[in-house]
Design a protein around this motif. Sequence first.
Motif, PDB file in Angstrom:
ATOM      1  N   UNK A 126       2.388 -25.300   7.299  1.00  0.00           N
ATOM      2  CA  UNK A 126       3.526 -26.114   7.683  1.00  0.00           C
ATOM      3  C   UNK A 126       3.215 -27.231   8.676  1.00  0.00           C
ATOM      4  N   UNK A 127       2.492 -26.903   9.582  1.00  0.00           N
ATOM      5  CA  UNK A 127       2.248 -27.680  10.758  1.00  0.00           C
ATOM      6  C   UNK A 127       1.589 -28.816  10.231  1.00  0.00           C
ATOM      7  N   UNK A 203      11.476 -18.879  16.660  1.00  0.00           N
ATOM      8  CA  UNK A 203      12.410 -19.986  16.590  1.00  0.00           C
ATOM      9  C   UNK A 203      12.840 -20.032  18.080  1.00  0.00           C
ATOM     10  N   UNK A 204      13.034 -19.092  18.702  1.00  0.00           N
ATOM     11  CA  UNK A 204      13.459 -19.137  20.206  1.00  0.00           C
ATOM     12  C   UNK A 204      12.284 -20.216  21.121  1.00  0.00           C
ATOM     13  N   UNK A 205      10.960 -19.658  20.507  1.00  0.00           N
ATOM     14  CA  UNK A 205       9.716 -20.384  21.381  1.00  0.00           C
ATOM     15  C   UNK A 205       9.870 -21.895  20.955  1.00  0.00           C
ATOM     16  N   UNK A 206      10.054 -22.280  19.714  1.00  0.00           N
ATOM     17  CA  UNK A 206      10.004 -23.565  19.231  1.00  0.00           C
ATOM     18  C   UNK A 206      11.249 -24.361  19.976  1.00  0.00           C
ATOM     19  N   UNK A 218      12.050 -21.646  11.143  1.00  0.00           N
ATOM     20  CA  UNK A 218      13.576 -21.455  10.336  1.00  0.00           C
ATOM     21  C   UNK A 218      13.069 -21.331   9.031  1.00  0.00           C
ATOM     22  N   UNK A 219      12.114 -22.070   8.346  1.00  0.00           N
ATOM     23  CA  UNK A 219      11.880 -22.039   7.042  1.00  0.00           C
ATOM     24  C   UNK A 219      11.347 -20.666   6.661  1.00  0.00           C
ATOM     25  N   UNK A 220      10.275 -20.019   7.508  1.00  0.00           N
ATOM     26  CA  UNK A 220       9.716 -18.637   7.503  1.00  0.00           C
ATOM     27  C   UNK A 220      10.862 -17.670   7.418  1.00  0.00           C
ATOM     28  N   UNK A 221      11.649 -17.691   8.551  1.00  0.00           N
ATOM     29  CA  UNK A 221      12.600 -16.623   8.526  1.00  0.00           C
ATOM     30  C   UNK A 221      13.682 -16.593   7.331  1.00  0.00           C
ATOM     31  N   UNK A 222      13.949 -17.845   6.693  1.00  0.00           N
ATOM     32  CA  UNK A 222      14.828 -17.942   5.313  1.00  0.00           C
ATOM     33  C   UNK A 222      13.874 -17.418   4.296  1.00  0.00           C
ATOM     34  N   UNK A 223      12.668 -17.678   4.296  1.00  0.00           N
ATOM     35  CA  UNK A 223      11.865 -17.146   3.171  1.00  0.00           C
ATOM     36  C   UNK A 223      11.683 -15.540   3.255  1.00  0.00           C
ATOM     37  N   UNK A 224      11.668 -15.019   4.422  1.00  0.00           N
ATOM     38  CA  UNK A 224      11.821 -13.565   4.734  1.00  0.00           C
ATOM     39  C   UNK A 224      12.825 -13.015   4.429  1.00  0.00           C
TER      40      UNK A 224
END
Length: 224
Positions: A126-127, A203-206, A218-224
Amino acid sequence: TPEPFTPFYQRSLFQSMRALVGPTFEALRKRFDTLPTAVQEEARPLLSQESTILARLRAVTAGTLPAARIRIHGDYHLGQVLYTGGDFVIIDFEGEPVRPLSERRLKRNPLRDVAGMLRSLHYATAAALIDRQNAGLLSDEALPQLTRWATWWQLWVSAQFLRAYLTTLAREAPEGPPLIPARRDQVQVLLDAFLLEKAVYEVGYELSMRPSWVAIPIRGLRAL
């Protein structure tokens, strides 16, 4: 010395995860209007999933989990693994620098490090796409196709890493209580929880340190 999971520890594990989710989602709501429109579109459906995430995390308190807590790396990701030309060296065993030392010293299950590496593999793809898009090296037309290839690579490498980890652990497990459960469904419960916890933390860190990258977790969390 490894320490076994207990019902009390399982409850405290969930409580620590719940204590992370609430403030993180509150921060995302407060910062929502400051995010780029494209990121807002990704974040909006996530904000309605807070209770779903908590329900998934609560699974660590349901039933016995025959696993152990040991000293782990604590901040395990691709940046901590150096290739020497013939081998790999893992560095920086001090844990996550932003966490208090008392928290970094806690014994945890090694699947927490596994989750950290799996999340790192998502970040790697992603990065790379975000950096190239911001530098004008990636057109909007090419992005969907490259995103599909990046997802394929991430899933394939993640599966290979996890398979190798579980195979090696089964072959070379130390004496004493099992580090991870023998049952696949129980491994899944722990790994799911640690992946969700890690993505929420990201998410909090970024949001605090690198808002331009907050779309990645955010995308990673939605995918999980």
